[in-house]
Design an enzyme around this catalytic site. Structure first.
Site, PDB file in Angstrom:
ATOM      1  N   ILE A  51      -9.702  -7.373 -13.262  1.00 42.21           N
ATOM      2  CA  ILE A  51     -11.127  -7.104 -13.092  1.00 42.21           C
ATOM      3  C   ILE A  51     -11.867  -7.390 -14.403  1.00 42.21           C
ATOM      4  CG2 ILE A  51     -10.717  -5.484 -11.196  1.00 42.21           C
ATOM      5  CD1 ILE A  51     -11.509  -3.235 -13.035  1.00 42.21           C
ATOM      6  N   LYS A  77     -16.479 -15.342  -8.976  1.00 40.40           N
ATOM      7  CA  LYS A  77     -15.779 -14.071  -9.173  1.00 40.40           C
ATOM      8  C   LYS A  77     -16.795 -12.943  -9.332  1.00 40.40           C
ATOM      9  CE  LYS A  77     -12.655 -11.656 -12.303  1.00 40.40           C
ATOM     10  NZ  LYS A  77     -11.389 -11.651 -12.966  1.00 40.40           N
ATOM     11  N   MET A 104      -4.054  -6.879  -7.011  1.00 34.93           N
ATOM     12  CA  MET A 104      -3.444  -7.979  -7.767  1.00 34.93           C
ATOM     13  C   MET A 104      -4.479  -8.933  -8.380  1.00 34.93           C
ATOM     14  SD  MET A 104      -0.500  -6.873  -7.620  1.00 34.93           S
ATOM     15  CE  MET A 104       0.460  -8.150  -8.405  1.00 34.93           C
ATOM     16  N   ARG A 105      -5.517  -8.352  -8.952  1.00 35.43           N
ATOM     17  CA  ARG A 105      -6.534  -9.170  -9.614  1.00 35.43           C
ATOM     18  C   ARG A 105      -6.928  -8.509 -10.915  1.00 35.43           C
ATOM     19  NH1 ARG A 105      -8.881 -13.119  -6.752  1.00 35.43           N
ATOM     20  NH2 ARG A 105      -8.122 -13.216  -4.610  1.00 35.43           N
ATOM     21  N   HIS A 119       0.982   0.943 -13.255  1.00 35.29           N
ATOM     22  CA  HIS A 119       1.704  -0.258 -13.708  1.00 35.29           C
ATOM     23  C   HIS A 119       3.206   0.028 -13.763  1.00 35.29           C
ATOM     24  CE1 HIS A 119       2.139  -4.132 -15.630  1.00 35.29           C
ATOM     25  NE2 HIS A 119       3.056  -3.555 -16.380  1.00 35.29           N
ATOM     26  N   ASN A 134       1.554   3.005  -2.515  1.00 37.26           N
ATOM     27  CA  ASN A 134       0.872   3.953  -3.418  1.00 37.26           C
ATOM     28  C   ASN A 134      -0.374   4.551  -2.775  1.00 37.26           C
ATOM     29  OD1 ASN A 134       2.151   4.196  -6.215  1.00 37.26           O
ATOM     30  ND2 ASN A 134       2.307   2.007  -5.780  1.00 37.26           N
ATOM     31  N   GLY A 178       0.789  -1.235   0.000  1.00 32.90           N
ATOM     32  CA  GLY A 178       0.000   0.000   0.000  1.00 32.90           C
ATOM     33  C   GLY A 178       0.814   1.274   0.000  1.00 32.90           C
ATOM     34  N   ASN A 188      -5.278   2.614 -13.238  1.00 34.84           N
ATOM     35  CA  ASN A 188      -4.349   1.624 -12.686  1.00 34.84           C
ATOM     36  C   ASN A 188      -2.940   2.164 -12.794  1.00 34.84           C
ATOM     37  OD1 ASN A 188      -3.432  -1.005 -11.802  1.00 34.84           O
ATOM     38  ND2 ASN A 188      -2.864  -1.442 -13.921  1.00 34.84           N
TER      39      ASN A 188
HETATM   40  C1  GRF Z   1       3.202  -1.189  -7.633  1.00 31.36           C
HETATM   41  O1  GRF Z   1       4.485  -1.395  -8.162  1.00 31.36           O
HETATM   42  C2  GRF Z   1       2.187  -1.066  -8.734  1.00 31.36           C
HETATM   43  O2  GRF Z   1       2.702  -0.549  -9.920  1.00 31.36           O
HETATM   44  C3  GRF Z   1       1.789  -2.493  -8.971  1.00 31.36           C
HETATM   45  O3  GRF Z   1       1.776  -3.084  -7.683  1.00 31.36           O
HETATM   46  C4  GRF Z   1       2.701  -2.387  -6.860  1.00 31.36           C
HETATM   47  C5  GRF Z   1       1.978  -1.998  -5.585  1.00 31.36           C
HETATM   48  O4  GRF Z   1       2.848  -1.467  -4.624  1.00 31.36           O
HETATM   49  N1  GRF Z   1       0.525  -2.563  -9.670  1.00 31.36           N
HETATM   50  P1  GRF Z   1       2.273  -0.876  -3.248  1.00 31.36           P
HETATM   51  O5  GRF Z   1       1.408  -1.956  -2.612  1.00 31.36           O
HETATM   52  O6  GRF Z   1       1.469   0.356  -3.579  1.00 31.36           O
HETATM   53  O7  GRF Z   1       3.464  -0.567  -2.408  1.00 31.36           O
END
Ligand code: GRF
Length: 204
Positions: A95, A67, A92-93, A111, A16, A14, A109
């Site tokens: 959608i 799902k 991590m899914r 990436h 981000n 988390g 999103n």
């Molecule tokens: C990030 O690198 C993002 O780009 C990817 O998953 C990671 C999540 O990191 N989709 P965090 O949980 O926000 O530290």
């Protein structure tokens, strides 16, 4: 004026999510995190939400027989709090199309590569294995195709000779923490236009 509401979906550390919250606290972005939805009981992001007094909920796939039902539970929560934007921040899914259609052009999103290169998982390792010298970060709208929606912002990250997936991911994270709040700011300020799958950033 009504505050712009976002719902964040995350599965792990988390950082981000934290970057968004910190940008709000520094008044760099004028939005409210109305809910954090997490699908993993042991994810650190749940503790972050608790510490920050942000409403959060754990919705696990295993609690549902399909799902579809799992996603409906998430969709209903997001609608209950009337979100203006859904932010996938390390969710991590994949959608479904149905989920995407519930929030047209309202899901973004982050990436860890310069899309369309290295979609899917382990993008840092993919970049190292390929031998590219530059990778980076992409913030994009979510479409029904994985990691392929209209690109909002991108920033490059150089790859060093001695990089491992971990050292590269650390530098990528630093850029993510800047780019994701920036994209949220642009969208919440109505400065993002999509036409024919291309995103135009309007100048204010
Ligand atoms: C990030 O690198 C993002 O780009 C990817 O998953 C990671 C999540 O990191 N989709 P965090 O949980 O926000 O530290």
């Amino acid at each position: 004026m009504n505050v712009f509401k976002i719902g964040v979906l995350a599965s792990g550390n988390g950082s981000n999510f934290q970057a968004i919250v910190d940008a709000i606290k520094r008044k760099e972005i004028n939005v409210e995190v109305s809910i954090l939805i997490c699908d993993k009981a042991d994810a650190f992001v749940l503790k972050r939400a608790k510490n920050e007094n942000i409403k959060y909920i754990l919705i696990e796939r295993k609690s549902f027989s399909s799902k579809n039902e799992f996603e409906n539970a998430i969709i209903n929560k997001l609608k209950e709090v009337n979100v203006d934007l859904v932010v996938l921040a390390g969710f991590m899914r994949i959608i479904s199309e149905n989920f995407v259609n519930e929030f047209p052009n309202k899901i973004i999103n982050i990436h860890p590569s310069l899309l369309p290169s290295f979609p899917g998982i382990e993008s840092c390792q993919q970049a190292l294995d390929y031998g590219v010298k530059i990778t980076g970060v992409t913030v994009h709208f979510v479409s029904k195709e994985v990691d392929a929606g209209p690109i909002i912002l991108q920033e490059p990250v150089y790859i060093y000779e001695n990089d491992t997936a971990e050292t590269l991911a650390q530098r990528i994270h630093q850029i993510e923490h800047k780019l994701l709040p920036q994209a949220i700011h642009l969208i919440s300020s109505n400065l993002v236009e999509i036409s024919a799958r291309k995103v135009k950033i309007k100048c204010n």
